[in-house]
Design a protein around this motif. Structure first.
Motif, PDB file in Angstrom:
ATOM      1  N   UNK A 164       3.926  -1.362  -1.664  1.00  0.00           N
ATOM      2  CA  UNK A 164       4.963  -0.585  -0.625  1.00  0.00           C
ATOM      3  C   UNK A 164       5.046   0.694  -0.461  1.00  0.00           C
ATOM      4  N   UNK A 165       5.352   1.095   0.739  1.00  0.00           N
ATOM      5  CA  UNK A 165       5.826   2.626   0.751  1.00  0.00           C
ATOM      6  C   UNK A 165       6.936   2.849   0.229  1.00  0.00           C
ATOM      7  N   UNK A 166       6.993   3.988  -0.741  1.00  0.00           N
ATOM      8  CA  UNK A 166       8.004   4.103  -1.605  1.00  0.00           C
ATOM      9  C   UNK A 166       9.543   4.655  -0.678  1.00  0.00           C
ATOM     10  N   UNK A 182       8.365  -0.615   3.454  1.00  0.00           N
ATOM     11  CA  UNK A 182       7.224  -1.252   4.353  1.00  0.00           C
ATOM     12  C   UNK A 182       6.133  -1.160   3.673  1.00  0.00           C
ATOM     13  N   UNK A 183       5.335  -2.353   3.577  1.00  0.00           N
ATOM     14  CA  UNK A 183       3.878  -2.377   3.072  1.00  0.00           C
ATOM     15  C   UNK A 183       3.061  -1.164   3.698  1.00  0.00           C
ATOM     16  N   UNK A 208       2.684 -13.658   7.026  1.00  0.00           N
ATOM     17  CA  UNK A 208       4.093 -14.553   7.248  1.00  0.00           C
ATOM     18  C   UNK A 208       5.127 -13.372   6.937  1.00  0.00           C
ATOM     19  N   UNK A 209       5.049 -12.261   7.106  1.00  0.00           N
ATOM     20  CA  UNK A 209       6.106 -11.367   6.990  1.00  0.00           C
ATOM     21  C   UNK A 209       6.684 -10.532   8.209  1.00  0.00           C
ATOM     22  N   UNK A 210       6.181 -10.912   9.561  1.00  0.00           N
ATOM     23  CA  UNK A 210       6.498 -10.268  10.499  1.00  0.00           C
ATOM     24  C   UNK A 210       7.292 -11.352  11.758  1.00  0.00           C
ATOM     25  N   UNK A 216      -4.620  -5.218  13.211  1.00  0.00           N
ATOM     26  CA  UNK A 216      -3.745  -4.065  13.381  1.00  0.00           C
ATOM     27  C   UNK A 216      -2.510  -4.435  12.128  1.00  0.00           C
ATOM     28  N   UNK A 217      -1.728  -3.379  11.806  1.00  0.00           N
ATOM     29  CA  UNK A 217      -0.491  -3.791  11.001  1.00  0.00           C
ATOM     30  C   UNK A 217       0.561  -4.794  11.519  1.00  0.00           C
TER      31      UNK A 217
END
Length: 120
Positions: free
Chosen positions: A81-83, A87-88, A118-120, A109-110
């Motif tokens: 994940x972005x520190x 968000x990954x 399954x995260x969105x 795309x992202x």
């Protein structure tokens, strides 16, 4: 000794000296040719070694990237994940989609990747 004899001896000495100089010049040319050839061979070997070293660096960089991608895919979203935001990253999502065998992940795309995982 007469002047003519001295003159002839001087001429013979001069001819011998010219022959010695010519022989010395041939020897120098021969050595110079050998030196140039040796220098060319060393240059070629050095260029090949530099080329091999560049290849080795590229291979090690590629292996390091692959190892990092594999570690990120195994670790999941917490490690990749972005520190700052939690968000990954796009790349970590792509790696996880690839690891899970999701078809078409390379064209997503992202947002699509997040949905497919399954995260969105």
């Amino acid at each position: 000794m007469s002047a003519k004899k001295v003159e002839k001896e001087a001429e013979r000495a001069l001819v011998a000296a010219r022959a010695a100089v010519d022989e010395a010049e041939r020897a120098v040319k021969k050595l110079d040719k050998r030196s140039r050839k040796a220098a060319e061979e060393l240059t070629a070997r050095l260029e090949q070694a530099a080329k091999d070293a560049r290849k080795a660096v590229r291979r090690s960089e590629k292996a390091a990237r692959a190892a990092k991608e594999q570690a990120d895919a195994i670790a999941g979203p917490d490690v990749a994940a972005s520190p700052s935001s939690g968000i990954p990253t796009f790349h970590s999502l792509r790696d996880r989609a690839k690891a899970q065998g999701i078809q078409g992940y390379s064209r997503m795309n992202k947002a699509q990747l997040l949905h497919a995982l399954g995260e969105g």
